[in-house]
Design an enzyme around this catalytic site. Structure first.
Site, PDB file in Angstrom:
ATOM      1  N   CYS A   1      41.950  39.265  25.417  1.00 45.83           N
ATOM      2  CA  CYS A   1      40.508  39.408  25.246  1.00 45.83           C
ATOM      3  C   CYS A   1      40.063  40.552  26.157  1.00 45.83           C
ATOM      4  O   CYS A   1      40.051  40.411  27.375  1.00 45.83           O
ATOM      5  CB  CYS A   1      39.902  38.074  25.666  1.00 45.83           C
ATOM      6  SG  CYS A   1      38.170  37.927  25.388  1.00 45.83           S
TER       7      CYS A   1
ATOM      8  N   ASP B   1      45.519  30.738  23.481  1.00 50.48           N
ATOM      9  CA  ASP B   1      45.075  30.144  22.210  1.00 50.48           C
ATOM     10  C   ASP B   1      45.014  31.162  21.071  1.00 50.48           C
ATOM     11  O   ASP B   1      44.167  31.078  20.195  1.00 50.48           O
ATOM     12  CB  ASP B   1      43.707  29.481  22.401  1.00 50.48           C
ATOM     13  CG  ASP B   1      42.675  30.466  22.934  1.00 50.48           C
ATOM     14  OD1 ASP B   1      42.987  31.666  23.059  1.00 50.48           O
ATOM     15  OD2 ASP B   1      41.553  30.031  23.228  1.00 50.48           O
TER      16      ASP B   1
ATOM     17  N   CYS C   1      42.270  55.952  32.242  1.00 47.00           N
ATOM     18  CA  CYS C   1      43.372  56.889  32.470  1.00 47.00           C
ATOM     19  C   CYS C   1      44.092  57.331  31.197  1.00 47.00           C
ATOM     20  O   CYS C   1      45.015  58.130  31.265  1.00 47.00           O
ATOM     21  CB  CYS C   1      44.377  56.281  33.441  1.00 47.00           C
ATOM     22  SG  CYS C   1      45.373  54.964  32.703  1.00 47.00           S
TER      23      CYS C   1
ATOM     24  N   HIS D   1      40.422  47.143  35.458  1.00 49.41           N
ATOM     25  CA  HIS D   1      40.261  45.811  34.853  1.00 49.41           C
ATOM     26  C   HIS D   1      40.024  45.965  33.353  1.00 49.41           C
ATOM     27  O   HIS D   1      39.150  46.714  32.929  1.00 49.41           O
ATOM     28  CB  HIS D   1      39.071  45.086  35.489  1.00 49.41           C
ATOM     29  CG  HIS D   1      38.699  43.814  34.804  1.00 49.41           C
ATOM     30  ND1 HIS D   1      39.422  42.653  34.970  1.00 49.41           N
ATOM     31  CD2 HIS D   1      37.707  43.517  33.938  1.00 49.41           C
ATOM     32  CE1 HIS D   1      38.868  41.687  34.237  1.00 49.41           C
ATOM     33  NE2 HIS D   1      37.821  42.192  33.594  1.00 49.41           N
TER      34      HIS D   1
ATOM     35  N   CYS E   1      46.303  52.807  36.157  1.00 50.20           N
ATOM     36  CA  CYS E   1      45.152  53.096  37.033  1.00 50.20           C
ATOM     37  C   CYS E   1      44.605  51.844  37.720  1.00 50.20           C
ATOM     38  O   CYS E   1      43.685  51.948  38.532  1.00 50.20           O
ATOM     39  CB  CYS E   1      44.040  53.796  36.252  1.00 50.20           C
ATOM     40  SG  CYS E   1      43.141  52.733  35.102  1.00 50.20           S
TER      41      CYS E   1
ATOM     42  N   CYS F   1      43.439  53.127  27.549  1.00 48.47           N
ATOM     43  CA  CYS F   1      42.624  52.797  28.718  1.00 48.47           C
ATOM     44  C   CYS F   1      41.548  53.862  28.878  1.00 48.47           C
ATOM     45  O   CYS F   1      41.850  55.057  28.895  1.00 48.47           O
ATOM     46  CB  CYS F   1      43.506  52.746  29.966  1.00 48.47           C
ATOM     47  SG  CYS F   1      42.568  52.510  31.492  1.00 48.47           S
TER      48      CYS F   1
ATOM     49  N   HIS G   1      41.041  39.497  30.026  1.00 44.28           N
ATOM     50  CA  HIS G   1      41.886  38.342  30.350  1.00 44.28           C
ATOM     51  C   HIS G   1      42.773  38.005  29.161  1.00 44.28           C
ATOM     52  O   HIS G   1      42.467  38.377  28.034  1.00 44.28           O
ATOM     53  CB  HIS G   1      41.018  37.131  30.701  1.00 44.28           C
ATOM     54  CG  HIS G   1      40.273  37.293  31.992  1.00 44.28           C
ATOM     55  ND1 HIS G   1      39.043  37.911  32.061  1.00 44.28           N
ATOM     56  CD2 HIS G   1      40.598  36.959  33.264  1.00 44.28           C
ATOM     57  CE1 HIS G   1      38.637  37.927  33.324  1.00 44.28           C
ATOM     58  NE2 HIS G   1      39.563  37.351  34.080  1.00 44.28           N
TER      59      HIS G   1
ATOM     60  N   CYS H   1      45.207  47.562  33.771  1.00 43.80           N
ATOM     61  CA  CYS H   1      46.018  48.712  33.373  1.00 43.80           C
ATOM     62  C   CYS H   1      47.007  49.016  34.487  1.00 43.80           C
ATOM     63  O   CYS H   1      46.621  49.127  35.645  1.00 43.80           O
ATOM     64  CB  CYS H   1      45.114  49.925  33.138  1.00 43.80           C
ATOM     65  SG  CYS H   1      46.040  51.450  32.855  1.00 43.80           S
TER      66      CYS H   1
ATOM     67  N   CYS I   1      35.265  35.206  19.962  1.00 42.63           N
ATOM     68  CA  CYS I   1      34.827  35.261  21.359  1.00 42.63           C
ATOM     69  C   CYS I   1      33.847  36.379  21.687  1.00 42.63           C
ATOM     70  O   CYS I   1      33.164  36.331  22.690  1.00 42.63           O
ATOM     71  CB  CYS I   1      36.040  35.329  22.281  1.00 42.63           C
ATOM     72  SG  CYS I   1      36.914  36.897  22.233  1.00 42.63           S
TER      73      CYS I   1
ATOM     74  N   ARG J   1      46.066  35.430  23.215  1.00 44.05           N
ATOM     75  CA  ARG J   1      44.824  36.104  22.840  1.00 44.05           C
ATOM     76  C   ARG J   1      44.430  37.014  23.993  1.00 44.05           C
ATOM     77  O   ARG J   1      44.029  36.547  25.048  1.00 44.05           O
ATOM     78  CB  ARG J   1      43.713  35.085  22.562  1.00 44.05           C
ATOM     79  CG  ARG J   1      42.338  35.721  22.336  1.00 44.05           C
ATOM     80  CD  ARG J   1      41.331  34.702  21.821  1.00 44.05           C
ATOM     81  NE  ARG J   1      41.148  33.575  22.728  1.00 44.05           N
ATOM     82  CZ  ARG J   1      40.159  33.492  23.639  1.00 44.05           C
ATOM     83  NH1 ARG J   1      39.265  34.447  23.755  1.00 44.05           N
ATOM     84  NH2 ARG J   1      40.085  32.436  24.427  1.00 44.05           N
TER      85      ARG J   1
HETATM   86 FE    FE Z   1      44.227  52.924  33.046  1.00 43.75          FE
END
Ligand code: FE
Length: 140
Positions: A126, A116, A57, A109, A106, A54, A112, A103, A72, A124
């Site tokens: 992503c 599939d 963090c 974001h 922390c 991440c 997603h 995560c 994608c 998956r």
């Molecule tokens: Fe984090």
């Protein structure tokens, strides 16, 4: 997969602190739920062996063994390195129902997860490049 976990991050900082530490682009994605433009990320086509942490963090999130080339435009994985490293939340933004990946440590974001994927689990993951920090394995 189920999106029912709650978020109780251990790492808590003010927006001001996050913005200063992460810089504008990473802040927009990690702390504001933004999405980098497809194919814009530095790690989309990274094929090196190593781990993905991440960028907020340092939490270990994905291994290169689970990374695959999807069409994608974002780094894609079949599964997290450690199941408990992430939290899944229902995301009803943009007129869709998606499963958001955050995560656990922390609350940042990450991206997603979709149904599939190519692996046995059919997932998956992503994930934005901006949410990740790649750490190559040391040779020798
Ligand atoms: Fe984090």
């Amino acid at each position: 997969m189920e999106a029912s976990s709650e978020l109780h991050p251990e790492v808590v900082k003010s927006d001001e602190q996050w913005r200063e530490e992460l810089g504008r682009e990473r802040f927009e994605v990690l702390r504001r739920g933004g999405t980098e433009r497809p194919w814009s990320g530095a790690l989309v086509t990274n094929h090196a062996d190593g781990t993905y942490r991440c960028a907020g963090c340092g939490n270990l999130l994905f291994g290169s063994d689970a990374k695959f080339d999807s069409a994608c435009g974002w780094p894609s994985f079949t599964e997290p390195a450690v199941a408990g490293a992430v939290v899944l939340l229902e995301d009803r933004s943009h007129g869709m129902v998606r499963t958001e990946v955050r995560c656990r440590r922390c609350g940042g974001h990450l991206g997603h997860v979709f149904d599939d994927g190519p692996g046995p689990g059919g997932e998956r993951w992503c994930i934005n490049s901006l949410s990740l920090e790649f750490e190559p394995f040391e040779l020798g």
